[in-house]
Design a protein around this motif. Structure first.
Motif, PDB file in Angstrom:
ATOM      1  N   ILE A 196       1.225   5.367   1.257  1.00  0.00           N
ATOM      2  CA  ILE A 196       1.332   3.901   1.284  1.00  0.00           C
ATOM      3  C   ILE A 196       0.699   3.389   2.568  1.00  0.00           C
ATOM      4  O   ILE A 196       1.206   3.630   3.669  1.00  0.00           O
ATOM      5  CB  ILE A 196       2.794   3.441   1.189  1.00  0.00           C
ATOM      6  N   GLU A 197      -0.412   2.678   2.423  1.00  0.00           N
ATOM      7  CA  GLU A 197      -1.145   2.157   3.565  1.00  0.00           C
ATOM      8  C   GLU A 197      -1.001   0.639   3.649  1.00  0.00           C
ATOM      9  O   GLU A 197      -0.556  -0.003   2.693  1.00  0.00           O
ATOM     10  CB  GLU A 197      -2.629   2.528   3.447  1.00  0.00           C
ATOM     11  N   PRO A 198      -1.377   0.031   4.783  1.00  0.00           N
ATOM     12  CA  PRO A 198      -1.317  -1.436   4.895  1.00  0.00           C
ATOM     13  C   PRO A 198      -2.141  -2.094   3.798  1.00  0.00           C
ATOM     14  O   PRO A 198      -3.108  -1.508   3.290  1.00  0.00           O
ATOM     15  CB  PRO A 198      -1.919  -1.708   6.284  1.00  0.00           C
ATOM     16  N   PRO A 199      -1.777  -3.305   3.393  1.00  0.00           N
ATOM     17  CA  PRO A 199      -2.484  -3.980   2.297  1.00  0.00           C
ATOM     18  C   PRO A 199      -3.936  -4.276   2.640  1.00  0.00           C
ATOM     19  O   PRO A 199      -4.299  -4.445   3.807  1.00  0.00           O
ATOM     20  CB  PRO A 199      -1.692  -5.279   2.104  1.00  0.00           C
ATOM     21  N   ALA A 200      -4.748  -4.360   1.595  1.00  0.00           N
ATOM     22  CA  ALA A 200      -6.161  -4.694   1.775  1.00  0.00           C
ATOM     23  C   ALA A 200      -6.293  -6.117   2.314  1.00  0.00           C
ATOM     24  O   ALA A 200      -5.442  -6.978   2.077  1.00  0.00           O
ATOM     25  CB  ALA A 200      -6.896  -4.566   0.449  1.00  0.00           C
ATOM     26  N   GLN A 201      -7.378  -6.359   3.035  1.00  0.00           N
ATOM     27  CA  GLN A 201      -7.638  -7.674   3.615  1.00  0.00           C
ATOM     28  C   GLN A 201      -8.815  -8.332   2.878  1.00  0.00           C
ATOM     29  O   GLN A 201      -9.729  -7.644   2.421  1.00  0.00           O
ATOM     30  CB  GLN A 201      -7.989  -7.535   5.099  1.00  0.00           C
TER      31      GLN A 201
END
Length: 211
Positions: A196-201
């Motif tokens: 689980i990675e930070p959300p896309a920008q």
């Protein structure tokens, strides 16, 4: 895991520092490294809107702001603390944060704050802490930083370190803040371990109110 705690008071070992020390000890007890960074006793001015950071990737005034930003790149969480002056956070800390956050992520440099948990702490003789906390937390909310809370407002009361020692509830609140910060950091670490990675920008569109 590491948390940087910023002492925004002109007094290196005063009331604000005592609150941060309580958080730092609690973090270290939970296995999280903690470092207190003092911005110093000299007045710290805010952003002058010169645009220099757009090409330099750092503030043109090379002082504790750039020094801290280099350390922030290696940190996983943050606590910004300040004394209350005239019912708001000390001006030097706000000037420090103005330049720190405005220069962040400019000229191709990495964003060192996004998606990293942060908390605000205020110390006061008597009143004004909630307004000070609001001052500081606004930097977090526009920087995609999860805000870490405690069991009550993140403040201590006292006009000296000795008086802060008597604020048993305030120090209890600092300890719970440290435990909550450690818990959130461990949750983020566990999430990344399973992909689980930070959300896309997205690039987005800049608009002014007159358009």
């Amino acid at each position: 895991m590491k948390v940087m705690l910023v002492n925004g008071s002109p007094h290196k070992t005063g009331c604000t520092n005592r609150a941060l020390e309580e958080i730092a000890r609690t973090l270290e007890d939970a296995g999280v490294e903690a470092e207190i960074f003092w911005i110093g006793a000299k007045p710290v001015g805010g952003c002058v809107s010169c645009g220099g950071c757009n090409t330099r990737g750092a503030c043109v005034f090379n002082d504790t702001v750039n020094e801290f930003r280099a350390k922030a790149a290696e940190a996983d969480g943050f606590v910004f603390g300040a004394p209350v002056h005239y019912a708001h956070a000390a001006g030097s800390l706000l000037g420090f944060m103005d330049r720190l956050f405005y220069a962040n992520g400019r000229a191709g440099q990495p964003n060192v704050f996004a998606h990293k948990p942060a908390a605000a702490v205020a110390s006061a003789r008597r009143a004004g802490t909630t307004a000070a906390l609001d001052d500081i937390q606004k930097f977090f909310t526009i920087s995609q930083m999860p805000i870490v809370s405690s069991r009550y407002w993140n403040n201590v009361h006292g006009n000296s370190v000795e008086e802060v020692e008597q604020d048993k509830e305030g120090l209890w609140t600092m300890r719970q803040l440290g435990r909550n910060m450690a818990w959130m950091l461990k949750c983020i670490e566990a999430g990344r371990a399973v992909g689980i990675e930070p959300p896309a920008q997205e690039a987005g569109t800049w608009t002014n109110f007159i358009h």
